[in-house]
Design a protein around this motif. Structure first.
Motif, PDB file in Angstrom:
ATOM      1  N   LYS A 243      -7.751   2.920  -1.302  1.00 27.26           N
ATOM      2  CA  LYS A 243      -7.684   4.043  -0.381  1.00 27.26           C
ATOM      3  C   LYS A 243      -8.947   4.160   0.450  1.00 27.26           C
ATOM      4  CE  LYS A 243      -4.402   7.088  -2.761  1.00 27.26           C
ATOM      5  NZ  LYS A 243      -4.276   8.302  -3.616  1.00 27.26           N
TER       6      LYS A 243
ATOM      7  N   ALA B  63      14.446   6.042  -5.155  1.00 31.02           N
ATOM      8  CA  ALA B  63      13.794   7.112  -4.401  1.00 31.02           C
ATOM      9  C   ALA B  63      12.727   6.546  -3.472  1.00 31.02           C
ATOM     10  CB  ALA B  63      13.166   8.121  -5.371  1.00 31.02           C
TER      11      ALA B  63
ATOM     12  N   ALA C 228       1.568   9.402  -5.846  1.00 31.53           N
ATOM     13  CA  ALA C 228       1.805  10.795  -5.476  1.00 31.53           C
ATOM     14  C   ALA C 228       3.097  11.336  -6.073  1.00 31.53           C
ATOM     15  CB  ALA C 228       1.831  10.932  -3.952  1.00 31.53           C
ATOM     16  N   ASN C 229       3.955  10.434  -6.527  1.00 31.95           N
ATOM     17  CA  ASN C 229       5.249  10.862  -7.080  1.00 31.95           C
ATOM     18  C   ASN C 229       5.540  10.095  -8.362  1.00 31.95           C
ATOM     19  OD1 ASN C 229       6.419  12.389  -4.477  1.00 31.95           O
ATOM     20  ND2 ASN C 229       5.460  10.494  -3.821  1.00 31.95           N
TER      21      ASN C 229
ATOM     22  N   VAL D  26       0.813   4.120  -2.915  1.00 37.76           N
ATOM     23  CA  VAL D  26       0.498   5.521  -2.615  1.00 37.76           C
ATOM     24  C   VAL D  26       1.644   6.429  -3.031  1.00 37.76           C
ATOM     25  CG1 VAL D  26       0.194   7.142  -0.712  1.00 37.76           C
ATOM     26  CG2 VAL D  26      -1.130   5.029  -0.760  1.00 37.76           C
ATOM     27  N   LEU D  27       2.852   5.978  -2.767  1.00 36.18           N
ATOM     28  CA  LEU D  27       3.998   6.824  -3.113  1.00 36.18           C
ATOM     29  C   LEU D  27       4.179   6.966  -4.620  1.00 36.18           C
ATOM     30  CD1 LEU D  27       5.186   7.639  -0.430  1.00 36.18           C
ATOM     31  CD2 LEU D  27       7.395   6.881  -1.306  1.00 36.18           C
TER      32      LEU D  27
ATOM     33  N   ALA E 182      -8.522   1.698   3.088  1.00 35.86           N
ATOM     34  CA  ALA E 182      -7.501   2.161   4.035  1.00 35.86           C
ATOM     35  C   ALA E 182      -8.082   3.215   4.973  1.00 35.86           C
ATOM     36  CB  ALA E 182      -6.294   2.719   3.286  1.00 35.86           C
TER      37      ALA E 182
ATOM     38  N   TYR F  65       0.829  -1.202   0.000  1.00 34.39           N
ATOM     39  CA  TYR F  65       0.000   0.000   0.000  1.00 34.39           C
ATOM     40  C   TYR F  65       0.864   1.253   0.000  1.00 34.39           C
ATOM     41  CZ  TYR F  65      -3.043   3.629   1.920  1.00 34.39           C
ATOM     42  OH  TYR F  65      -3.712   4.804   2.134  1.00 34.39           O
ATOM     43  N   SER F  66       1.865   1.268   0.858  1.00 36.02           N
ATOM     44  CA  SER F  66       2.692   2.464   0.938  1.00 36.02           C
ATOM     45  C   SER F  66       3.415   2.715  -0.385  1.00 36.02           C
ATOM     46  CB  SER F  66       3.691   2.333   2.093  1.00 36.02           C
ATOM     47  OG  SER F  66       4.625   1.302   1.848  1.00 36.02           O
TER      48      SER F  66
ATOM     49  N   THR G 123      12.834   6.560   0.657  1.00 40.38           N
ATOM     50  CA  THR G 123      11.770   7.233   1.400  1.00 40.38           C
ATOM     51  C   THR G 123      11.076   6.301   2.376  1.00 40.38           C
ATOM     52  OG1 THR G 123      11.393   8.648  -0.526  1.00 40.38           O
ATOM     53  CG2 THR G 123       9.671   8.596   1.165  1.00 40.38           C
ATOM     54  N   LEU G 124      10.844   5.084   1.944  1.00 37.85           N
ATOM     55  CA  LEU G 124      10.070   4.171   2.782  1.00 37.85           C
ATOM     56  C   LEU G 124      10.941   3.234   3.612  1.00 37.85           C
ATOM     57  CD1 LEU G 124       7.177   3.151   0.373  1.00 37.85           C
ATOM     58  CD2 LEU G 124       7.114   4.785   2.255  1.00 37.85           C
TER      59      LEU G 124
ATOM     60  N   ARG H  63       9.144   8.606 -10.467  1.00 38.21           N
ATOM     61  CA  ARG H  63      10.375   8.517  -9.672  1.00 38.21           C
ATOM     62  C   ARG H  63      10.955   7.114  -9.730  1.00 38.21           C
ATOM     63  NH1 ARG H  63      10.945  13.180  -6.804  1.00 38.21           N
ATOM     64  NH2 ARG H  63      13.101  12.467  -6.787  1.00 38.21           N
TER      65      ARG H  63
END
Lengths: 168, 168
Positions: free
Chosen positions: B138, B85, B77-78, B73-74, B141, B69-70, B89-90, B81
């Motif tokens: 989402k 990256a 939103a990005n 989502v990343l 979530a 999930y993370s 980040t995670l 990338r």
DNA sequence: AGATATTGTTGTCAATGACAACATGTTCTC
DNA sequence: GAGAACATGTTGTCATTGACAACAATATCT
């Protein structure tokens, strides 16, 4: 640093892209967390992992992992109790606890004697060696906790502890 | 079986023992946590596990784990990338992320195209299908987060989130 | 140009969680 | 008191995860 501020030369963010290049590799890659910002679980996990990592490093000399530590502490504070009791209290699966105790017994830290009143269960005790080792381990664990406090700030830690403890 | 136990009547708690008996088995076995009470990590972990469990159950229909999930989502939103990256980040290891992305690609949720400016890295994007699925995910979530708030108390959750977020 | 570093990938190992099955013993119900 | 139901500790197996090493391809530094 803001993309809109054209700082003369330093044409790093000259185009729309604005990827960091060269030297600033390691740090400047942070991305937008988006809805992760709204999930307690996400931050909870990050902090928990960081803290466990410190715990494991701090206690590396004894090769004791957090779960093992919690079992040792519980046996010391509740001698004679059964595996089922430990298992329920710590939310460790019976099967896993059995295997963990084999290891702790192999190290001669824990003794299992069959319980007097229940032929199925084992009474768990620390051996004298186990008690001695646990005393040292507790000192390291205290050091770890101090490091954690530095890491997250003493008061934040206190607040966190207070909040979290209200479960069990 | 016990040699010392007189075979007579219900001799169970005749002495100082006072073990819980019969019915009160499940609940009344709580032990002394001793120094565990002083460890943030212990409570942090307990709560984190409980929350992740709820997350996994709530999103079971999509078979999406928290880490997946993370990542989704990343990427959303990005977009564009690199794996590095996301990985940084995670705090997900490069190797693990690579394998996770294989799986997300297999499900046709994520697309990897080789980056224009760097021949080594991949630009990550959600496919249209991935975007559609993520929207549903989402919602689940958010439901999970609501359940977590009920579970731990809305304000406690808010306080926790505020405290925890001050890291990164 | 040549040394060094980064990126993504695969392989492997150890730790963990989950679950089923089992033998043995205890408790419940009648 | 006998048999059903349950508890306890154990082993087996599987899937997930984290950690680390090695590698090929590419970028960057000096």
């Amino acid at each position: 640093m803001t993309p809109s501020s054209t700082r003369g030369l330093k044409r790093r963010a000259a185009f729309g892209e604005g990827r960091p290049r060269g030297k600033n590799r390691a740090a400047r890659d942070k991305l937008d967390l988006a809805e992760l910002n709204g999930h307690v679980g996400y931050f909870l996990r990050r902090l928990q992992v960081a803290i466990f990592k410190d715990f494991i490093e701090t206690l590396a000399d004894f090769d004791v992992r957090p779960a093992q530590y919690s079992v040792l502490v519980l046996i010391a504070a509740n001698p004679g109790r059964s595996q089922a009791a430990i298992s329920k209290t710590l939310n460790i699966e019976r099967a896993r606890l059995a295997r963990m105790l084999h290891e702790l017994e192999r190290r001669q830290w824990v003794e299992r004697r069959s319980a007097a009143n229940d032929g199925r269960s084992h009474s768990l005790l620390l051996t004298p060696a186990g008690q001695k080792v646990l005393a040292q381990i507790k000192r390291l664990a205290a050091r770890h906790e101090k490091q954690a406090a530095e890491m997250i700030g003493a008061e934040r830690r206190a607040q966190l502890l207070a909040l979290l403890r209200e479960f069990g």
